[in-house]
Scaffold this motif. Structure first.
Motif, PDB file in Angstrom:
ATOM      1  N   LEU A  52      -6.849 -19.859   1.949  1.00  0.00           N
ATOM      2  CA  LEU A  52      -7.409 -18.639   2.523  1.00  0.00           C
ATOM      3  C   LEU A  52      -6.458 -18.069   3.561  1.00  0.00           C
ATOM      4  CD1 LEU A  52     -11.204 -19.427   3.045  1.00  0.00           C
ATOM      5  CD2 LEU A  52     -10.187 -17.864   1.406  1.00  0.00           C
ATOM      6  N   LEU A  53      -6.233 -16.772   3.499  1.00  0.00           N
ATOM      7  CA  LEU A  53      -5.367 -16.080   4.444  1.00  0.00           C
ATOM      8  C   LEU A  53      -6.165 -14.965   5.103  1.00  0.00           C
ATOM      9  CD1 LEU A  53      -2.397 -15.640   5.486  1.00  0.00           C
ATOM     10  CD2 LEU A  53      -2.172 -13.969   3.643  1.00  0.00           C
ATOM     11  N   GLU A  54      -6.287 -15.016   6.411  1.00  0.00           N
ATOM     12  CA  GLU A  54      -7.026 -13.983   7.137  1.00  0.00           C
ATOM     13  C   GLU A  54      -6.051 -12.883   7.555  1.00  0.00           C
ATOM     14  OE1 GLU A  54      -9.939 -13.459  11.037  1.00  0.00           O
ATOM     15  OE2 GLU A  54      -9.364 -15.467  10.351  1.00  0.00           O
ATOM     16  N   ALA A  55      -6.316 -11.676   7.118  1.00  0.00           N
ATOM     17  CA  ALA A  55      -5.391 -10.569   7.379  1.00  0.00           C
ATOM     18  C   ALA A  55      -6.140  -9.333   7.835  1.00  0.00           C
ATOM     19  CB  ALA A  55      -4.581 -10.243   6.120  1.00  0.00           C
ATOM     20  N   GLY A  56      -5.580  -8.639   8.799  1.00  0.00           N
ATOM     21  CA  GLY A  56      -6.171  -7.402   9.283  1.00  0.00           C
ATOM     22  C   GLY A  56      -5.969  -6.264   8.306  1.00  0.00           C
ATOM     23  N   ASP A  57      -6.728  -5.183   8.510  1.00  0.00           N
ATOM     24  CA  ASP A  57      -6.647  -4.040   7.606  1.00  0.00           C
ATOM     25  C   ASP A  57      -5.253  -3.436   7.570  1.00  0.00           C
ATOM     26  OD1 ASP A  57      -9.291  -4.346   6.992  1.00  0.00           O
ATOM     27  OD2 ASP A  57     -10.017  -2.819   8.398  1.00  0.00           O
ATOM     28  N   ASP A  58      -4.514  -3.522   8.689  1.00  0.00           N
ATOM     29  CA  ASP A  58      -3.183  -2.926   8.723  1.00  0.00           C
ATOM     30  C   ASP A  58      -2.195  -3.668   7.818  1.00  0.00           C
ATOM     31  OD1 ASP A  58      -3.469  -5.115  10.460  1.00  0.00           O
ATOM     32  OD2 ASP A  58      -1.663  -4.560  11.565  1.00  0.00           O
ATOM     33  N   LEU A  59      -2.512  -4.927   7.490  1.00  0.00           N
ATOM     34  CA  LEU A  59      -1.619  -5.712   6.630  1.00  0.00           C
ATOM     35  C   LEU A  59      -1.957  -5.591   5.150  1.00  0.00           C
ATOM     36  CD1 LEU A  59      -1.074  -9.069   8.552  1.00  0.00           C
ATOM     37  CD2 LEU A  59       0.696  -7.562   7.680  1.00  0.00           C
ATOM     38  N   LEU A  60      -3.144  -5.089   4.841  1.00  0.00           N
ATOM     39  CA  LEU A  60      -3.597  -5.073   3.446  1.00  0.00           C
ATOM     40  C   LEU A  60      -2.660  -4.319   2.503  1.00  0.00           C
ATOM     41  CD1 LEU A  60      -7.481  -4.744   3.595  1.00  0.00           C
ATOM     42  CD2 LEU A  60      -6.095  -6.719   3.002  1.00  0.00           C
ATOM     43  N   PRO A  61      -2.177  -3.123   2.859  1.00  0.00           N
ATOM     44  CA  PRO A  61      -1.284  -2.429   1.909  1.00  0.00           C
ATOM     45  C   PRO A  61      -0.062  -3.259   1.534  1.00  0.00           C
ATOM     46  CG  PRO A  61      -2.019  -0.926   3.627  1.00  0.00           C
ATOM     47  CD  PRO A  61      -2.472  -2.296   4.047  1.00  0.00           C
ATOM     48  N   ASP A  62       0.560  -3.912   2.515  1.00  0.00           N
ATOM     49  CA  ASP A  62       1.740  -4.727   2.216  1.00  0.00           C
ATOM     50  C   ASP A  62       1.371  -5.945   1.379  1.00  0.00           C
ATOM     51  OD1 ASP A  62       3.647  -3.137   3.530  1.00  0.00           O
ATOM     52  OD2 ASP A  62       3.155  -4.018   5.462  1.00  0.00           O
ATOM     53  N   LEU A  63       0.234  -6.573   1.669  1.00  0.00           N
ATOM     54  CA  LEU A  63      -0.198  -7.737   0.910  1.00  0.00           C
ATOM     55  C   LEU A  63      -0.525  -7.370  -0.536  1.00  0.00           C
ATOM     56  CD1 LEU A  63      -2.478  -9.533   3.540  1.00  0.00           C
ATOM     57  CD2 LEU A  63      -0.484 -10.543   2.433  1.00  0.00           C
ATOM     58  N   LEU A  64      -1.299  -6.314  -0.708  1.00  0.00           N
ATOM     59  CA  LEU A  64      -1.758  -5.949  -2.043  1.00  0.00           C
ATOM     60  C   LEU A  64      -0.632  -5.398  -2.908  1.00  0.00           C
ATOM     61  CD1 LEU A  64      -5.208  -4.338  -1.138  1.00  0.00           C
ATOM     62  CD2 LEU A  64      -4.738  -6.646  -1.977  1.00  0.00           C
ATOM     63  N   GLN A  65       0.393  -4.815  -2.273  1.00  0.00           N
ATOM     64  CA  GLN A  65       1.524  -4.280  -3.030  1.00  0.00           C
ATOM     65  C   GLN A  65       2.660  -5.293  -3.180  1.00  0.00           C
ATOM     66  OE1 GLN A  65       1.528  -1.336  -4.600  1.00  0.00           O
ATOM     67  NE2 GLN A  65      -0.592  -1.089  -3.907  1.00  0.00           N
ATOM     68  N   GLY A  66       2.441  -6.521  -2.694  1.00  0.00           N
ATOM     69  CA  GLY A  66       3.447  -7.566  -2.846  1.00  0.00           C
ATOM     70  C   GLY A  66       4.681  -7.352  -1.998  1.00  0.00           C
ATOM     71  N   ALA A  78       6.629 -21.942   9.091  1.00  0.00           N
ATOM     72  CA  ALA A  78       6.749 -20.764   8.248  1.00  0.00           C
ATOM     73  C   ALA A  78       6.244 -19.513   8.964  1.00  0.00           C
ATOM     74  CB  ALA A  78       5.975 -20.969   6.947  1.00  0.00           C
ATOM     75  N   VAL A  79       6.843 -18.378   8.604  1.00  0.00           N
ATOM     76  CA  VAL A  79       6.367 -17.080   9.073  1.00  0.00           C
ATOM     77  C   VAL A  79       6.172 -16.188   7.860  1.00  0.00           C
ATOM     78  CG1 VAL A  79       7.512 -17.254  11.312  1.00  0.00           C
ATOM     79  CG2 VAL A  79       8.697 -16.137   9.416  1.00  0.00           C
ATOM     80  N   LEU A  80       5.285 -15.219   8.000  1.00  0.00           N
ATOM     81  CA  LEU A  80       5.082 -14.222   6.952  1.00  0.00           C
ATOM     82  C   LEU A  80       5.703 -12.918   7.422  1.00  0.00           C
ATOM     83  CD1 LEU A  80       2.116 -13.596   4.670  1.00  0.00           C
ATOM     84  CD2 LEU A  80       2.898 -11.677   6.066  1.00  0.00           C
ATOM     85  N   CYS A  81       6.517 -12.313   6.561  1.00  0.00           N
ATOM     86  CA  CYS A  81       7.229 -11.088   6.937  1.00  0.00           C
ATOM     87  C   CYS A  81       6.814  -9.928   6.043  1.00  0.00           C
ATOM     88  CB  CYS A  81       8.732 -11.291   6.833  1.00  0.00           C
ATOM     89  SG  CYS A  81       9.399 -12.478   8.032  1.00  0.00           S
ATOM     90  N   THR A  82       6.478  -8.810   6.664  1.00  0.00           N
ATOM     91  CA  THR A  82       6.335  -7.543   5.969  1.00  0.00           C
ATOM     92  C   THR A  82       7.705  -6.868   6.028  1.00  0.00           C
ATOM     93  OG1 THR A  82       5.762  -6.274   7.944  1.00  0.00           O
ATOM     94  CG2 THR A  82       3.961  -7.428   6.818  1.00  0.00           C
ATOM     95  N   PRO A  83       7.866  -5.679   5.479  1.00  0.00           N
ATOM     96  CA  PRO A  83       9.179  -5.032   5.604  1.00  0.00           C
ATOM     97  C   PRO A  83       9.611  -4.774   7.045  1.00  0.00           C
ATOM     98  CG  PRO A  83       7.930  -4.008   3.830  1.00  0.00           C
ATOM     99  CD  PRO A  83       6.993  -4.947   4.521  1.00  0.00           C
ATOM    100  N   SER A  84       8.649  -4.715   7.991  1.00  0.00           N
ATOM    101  CA  SER A  84       9.019  -4.328   9.358  1.00  0.00           C
ATOM    102  C   SER A  84       8.530  -5.253  10.454  1.00  0.00           C
ATOM    103  CB  SER A  84       8.498  -2.913   9.650  1.00  0.00           C
ATOM    104  OG  SER A  84       7.079  -2.877   9.549  1.00  0.00           O
ATOM    105  N   ALA A  85       7.781  -6.297  10.130  1.00  0.00           N
ATOM    106  CA  ALA A  85       7.209  -7.145  11.183  1.00  0.00           C
ATOM    107  C   ALA A  85       7.168  -8.605  10.742  1.00  0.00           C
ATOM    108  CB  ALA A  85       5.805  -6.670  11.549  1.00  0.00           C
ATOM    109  N   THR A  86       7.080  -9.502  11.741  1.00  0.00           N
ATOM    110  CA  THR A  86       7.031 -10.941  11.502  1.00  0.00           C
ATOM    111  C   THR A  86       5.739 -11.503  12.080  1.00  0.00           C
ATOM    112  OG1 THR A  86       9.436 -11.089  11.613  1.00  0.00           O
ATOM    113  CG2 THR A  86       8.226 -13.141  11.881  1.00  0.00           C
ATOM    114  N   TYR A  87       5.101 -12.401  11.331  1.00  0.00           N
ATOM    115  CA  TYR A  87       3.838 -12.993  11.757  1.00  0.00           C
ATOM    116  C   TYR A  87       3.913 -14.512  11.666  1.00  0.00           C
ATOM    117  CZ  TYR A  87       1.922  -8.292  11.218  1.00  0.00           C
ATOM    118  OH  TYR A  87       1.685  -6.947  11.342  1.00  0.00           O
TER     119      TYR A  87
END
Length: 404
Positions: A52-66, A78-87
């Motif tokens: 299970l991965l808990e993600a805010g609404d702001d992360l959903l577009p990046d998650l759903l679009q891979g 480990a860290v999770l990276c979007t195109p512009s941010a690190t978590y």
């Protein structure tokens, strides 16, 4: 939102039918008192590949679009990276039971595991099948990119003039492509590029490199020498002309352009592009050269610095903020190099290095060495409170900061 990260490979403990889970029935529940029976799926088990991965609404577009990647070596967190941010990825356990129910309609009573022979009249309710009980979820927390490793990697093989890499892999040890850095450095693509720009890195033959300081000095000297020789204004150095002259002297155009970009600003004009050299950046480079021998008396340093800079430029001590430290010895003031660019990027290590250099700091001296720290959710003042102790004997005295 809770999202499920799935491995597309075969599920441990047997295949499970995505069409007979009951998650769709759960989505249909509405109103107080609504309920749905649950039962164990025939493939119920640990299913370690489902998380299970808990993600805010702001992360959903990046998650759903891979558009996300998980970065880090086996020995790193480990860290999770979007195109512009690190978590940062942190597992958070829960005392409540969280049931994972695969998609599909609720199973009919006769299809419940262990109830094949039951009379449908006695078990009339449909039930959702549980595939796994999740012990918790991964929480994503915005964090600063971990760029200290980028500095370390690119320091292994700085580019030097007249370098010959050769063709075999042995000659390419210590060199890194963009793809290599994406694997090795825990930062988003955007943050990684910002990190490369901050250390003045340049891509040469497919590898990202810093340029050896001696080579930088040589190229800068030749640009300035040719400016005098050809009567070029330092705020209007013609690009085509300087590249042509420098190439005829054996300098690679890409390295010349890199140095022009490092010490100036490109100005696009109708006739031809030119470069305006930045007085502060050029003077800083000559100040670093003057201090390369070590600690000097301030008067001696200023004399050496002023004599070395190009004609028409003016040396100013304010240019050296975050570059040097001053020390009073009797009636004399001494100066030595201490660059913020050489300090660690993580707050704890940065403050440790600062207090190792000096156990006591005045704010005017300390401020240039912490103003560049960027930690999501934390201000410079907050970091100062966390890592330093402030003392001020009276309202008229300058505050002093020591290690906490």
């Amino acid at each position: 939102m809770d999202a499920v990260m799935e491995d597309a490979q075969a599920q441990p403990g047997g295949e499970w039918d995505r069409g007979s889970g009951g998650a769709d029935a759960l989505l249909g529940l509405a109103g107080a008192g609504a309920s749905l029976s649950v039962c164990y799926h025939e493939a119920f088990g640990p299913h370690d590949d489902l998380i299970l991965l808990e993600a805010g609404d702001d992360l959903l577009p990046d998650l759903l679009q891979g558009r996300v990647t998980v970065r880090g070596r086996p020995e790193e967190e480990a860290v999770l990276c979007t195109p512009s941010a690190t978590y940062a990825m942190k597992f958070v356990g829960t005392s409540n039971s969280m049931f994972l129910i695969p998609p599909g309609e609720a199973v009919a009573p006769s299809l419940r595991p262990g109830h094949a022979n039951e009379d449908a009249t006695t078990t009339s309710d449909a039930a959702a099948s549980i595939i796994k009980v999740a012990p918790g979820s991964i929480e994503l927390v915005r964090t600063a990119p971990r760029l200290d490793k980028l500095r370390s990697l690119l320091r292994e093989r700085p580019y030097v003039l007249d370098e010959d890499l050769g063709d075999d892999s042995e000659h390419k040890k210590g060199l890194y492509t963009w793809e290599d850095l994406c694997v090795l450095v825990q930062a988003s693509d955007s943050e990684l590029m910002d990190g490369l720009n901050s250390i003045s890195a340049v891509e040469i033959d497919g590898f990202w490199r810093t340029v050896d300081v001696g080579s930088v000095n040589t190229v800068l000297d030749m640009i300035l020498h040719n400016s005098v020789l050809h009567d070029w204004l330092l705020n209007a150095v013609p690009e085509n002309a300087v590249l042509s002259v420098m190439e005829s002297d054996g300098f690679i155009p890409k390295i010349v352009t890199h140095c022009l970009n490092r010490f100036g600003t490109k100005i696009e004009q109708e006739a031809a592009s030119c470069w305006s050299l930045d007085e502060k950046l050029v003077c800083l480079q000559f100040a670093r050269r003057a201090l390369s021998a070590g600690t000097m008396k301030l008067n001696s340093f200023m004399d050496k610095w002023e004599r070395s800079i190009p004609s028409g430029m003016r040396a100013d001590l304010q240019m050296l903020e975050g570059e040097v430290l001053y020390e009073k010895r009797g009636t004399e003031t001494w100066v030595h190099a201490f660059r913020v660019a050489d300090l660690p990027l993580t707050p704890a290590e940065r403050f440790a290095a600062l207090f190792l250099e000096r156990p006591r700091w005045e704010w005017k001296d300390l401020q240039p060495y912490i103003s560049d720290l960027r930690v999501p959710g934390a201000s410079s003042e907050g970091l100062l409170i966390k890592y330093a102790r402030r003392t001020q004997p009276s309202a008229d005295d300058e505050p002093i900061f020591t290690a906490r």
